[in-house]
Motif scaffolding. Sequence first.
Motif, short mmCIF file in Angstrom:
data_model
loop_
_atom_site.label_atom_id
_atom_site.label_comp_id
_atom_site.label_asym_id
_atom_site.label_seq_id
_atom_site.Cartn_x
_atom_site.Cartn_y
_atom_site.Cartn_z
N PRO A 75 -41.68 -1.08 52.47
CA PRO A 75 -42.43 0.11 52.90
C PRO A 75 -43.91 -0.15 53.18
CG PRO A 75 -41.01 0.62 51.03
CD PRO A 75 -40.98 -0.86 51.20
N ARG A 79 -45.75 0.40 56.72
CA ARG A 79 -46.91 1.30 56.84
C ARG A 79 -48.08 0.61 57.52
NH1 ARG A 79 -49.44 4.96 58.28
NH2 ARG A 79 -50.36 6.65 57.05
N SER A 115 -33.60 12.84 52.97
CA SER A 115 -34.29 12.43 51.75
C SER A 115 -34.71 13.66 50.97
CB SER A 115 -35.52 11.59 52.08
OG SER A 115 -36.26 11.28 50.90
N LEU A 132 -46.88 9.11 47.29
CA LEU A 132 -46.18 8.08 48.07
C LEU A 132 -45.76 8.62 49.43
CD1 LEU A 132 -43.93 6.43 45.33
CD2 LEU A 132 -45.90 5.40 46.48
N PHE A 133 -45.24 9.82 49.45
CA PHE A 133 -44.83 10.42 50.72
C PHE A 133 -46.02 10.60 51.65
CE2 PHE A 133 -40.47 12.65 50.25
CZ PHE A 133 -39.96 11.56 49.57
N LEU A 136 -47.98 6.23 51.67
CA LEU A 136 -47.20 5.05 52.01
C LEU A 136 -46.08 5.35 53.01
CD1 LEU A 136 -46.66 2.04 51.47
CD2 LEU A 136 -45.18 2.73 49.57
N LEU A 137 -45.41 6.47 52.85
CA LEU A 137 -44.21 6.75 53.64
C LEU A 137 -44.42 7.82 54.70
CD1 LEU A 137 -41.62 6.77 50.71
CD2 LEU A 137 -42.07 4.91 52.32
N GLN A 140 -42.47 7.66 58.06
CA GLN A 140 -41.02 7.74 57.88
C GLN A 140 -40.59 9.15 57.46
OE1 GLN A 140 -38.90 4.40 56.15
NE2 GLN A 140 -40.84 3.34 55.82
N ILE A 141 -41.38 9.80 56.60
CA ILE A 141 -41.04 11.15 56.19
C ILE A 141 -41.18 12.12 57.35
CG2 ILE A 141 -41.72 13.05 54.69
CD1 ILE A 141 -40.17 10.77 53.32
N THR A 144 -38.12 11.77 59.31
CA THR A 144 -37.00 12.39 58.61
C THR A 144 -37.03 13.91 58.76
OG1 THR A 144 -37.05 10.57 57.01
CG2 THR A 144 -35.76 12.50 56.42
N ASN A 165 -34.45 9.13 44.57
CA ASN A 165 -34.68 7.69 44.68
C ASN A 165 -33.38 6.91 44.51
OD1 ASN A 165 -37.50 8.05 44.93
ND2 ASN A 165 -37.69 8.25 42.72
#
Length: 224
Positions: A75, A79, A115, A132-133, A136-137, A140-141, A144, A165
């Motif tokens: 991840p 990123r 997710s 994190l969402f 870092l993510l 991707q979120i 999604t 998770n």
Amino acid sequence: MRVLVVGATGGSGRAAVTALVRAGHEVTAMSRHAAAMTGPRVRGVDGDATDTATVDALVAGQDAVVVTLGISEDPLAVRLRGPRRTAPDVRSRGTAAVVDAMRRHGVRRLVVQTSYGVGSSASRLPVLMRVLFAVLLAPQIADTRRQARLVHASGLDWVEVQPVNLTDDDVAVPALVADDDRTASMKVARRQVGQVLADAVERDDLVGRVLAVSHDPRVRAAAG
């Protein structure tokens, strides 16, 4: 039933294929490197989920489609520089290709893994996961979320599966499945998720629902 699994070589995808075969279904397993999955009641096909022609050809003749698309790379690396082997919007683009093909071929049942933390479940995320969402993510979120909107607007008999998770734990007991964002923990085994995905192919009572999927430690203790 004849079931196509898109993203079949990821952890949840493989678990879904196993559960579907165990339930007696005929499975077409598709991903970029799925040919080796061919076996009893399984046909592995190499293909890119964002290739609309490939997806269209594989959807034809199916009774249901399970989508377990994602980016399996680290991840942090994704990123910082983007994914090397997968389209950054693979979830939404692949799901859009599936939805379009299902409409053309009259295939109704669509089961999609997204997710936990997308949609109404976002308010239940622990603080660390929210960070994190958000940091870092985030890309991707965002993809999604686009994927989930496509599913809900598809007009198909859809089921959205939101695992917390994911782990590779060898857990055989059923997961906790809730349509009100409830969870028993913030982890769940891919094996458990695969079973939920396979069950959703057949269960009409789950159509139009968003399912939070988590491992309940109390069930594990009782089973042991």
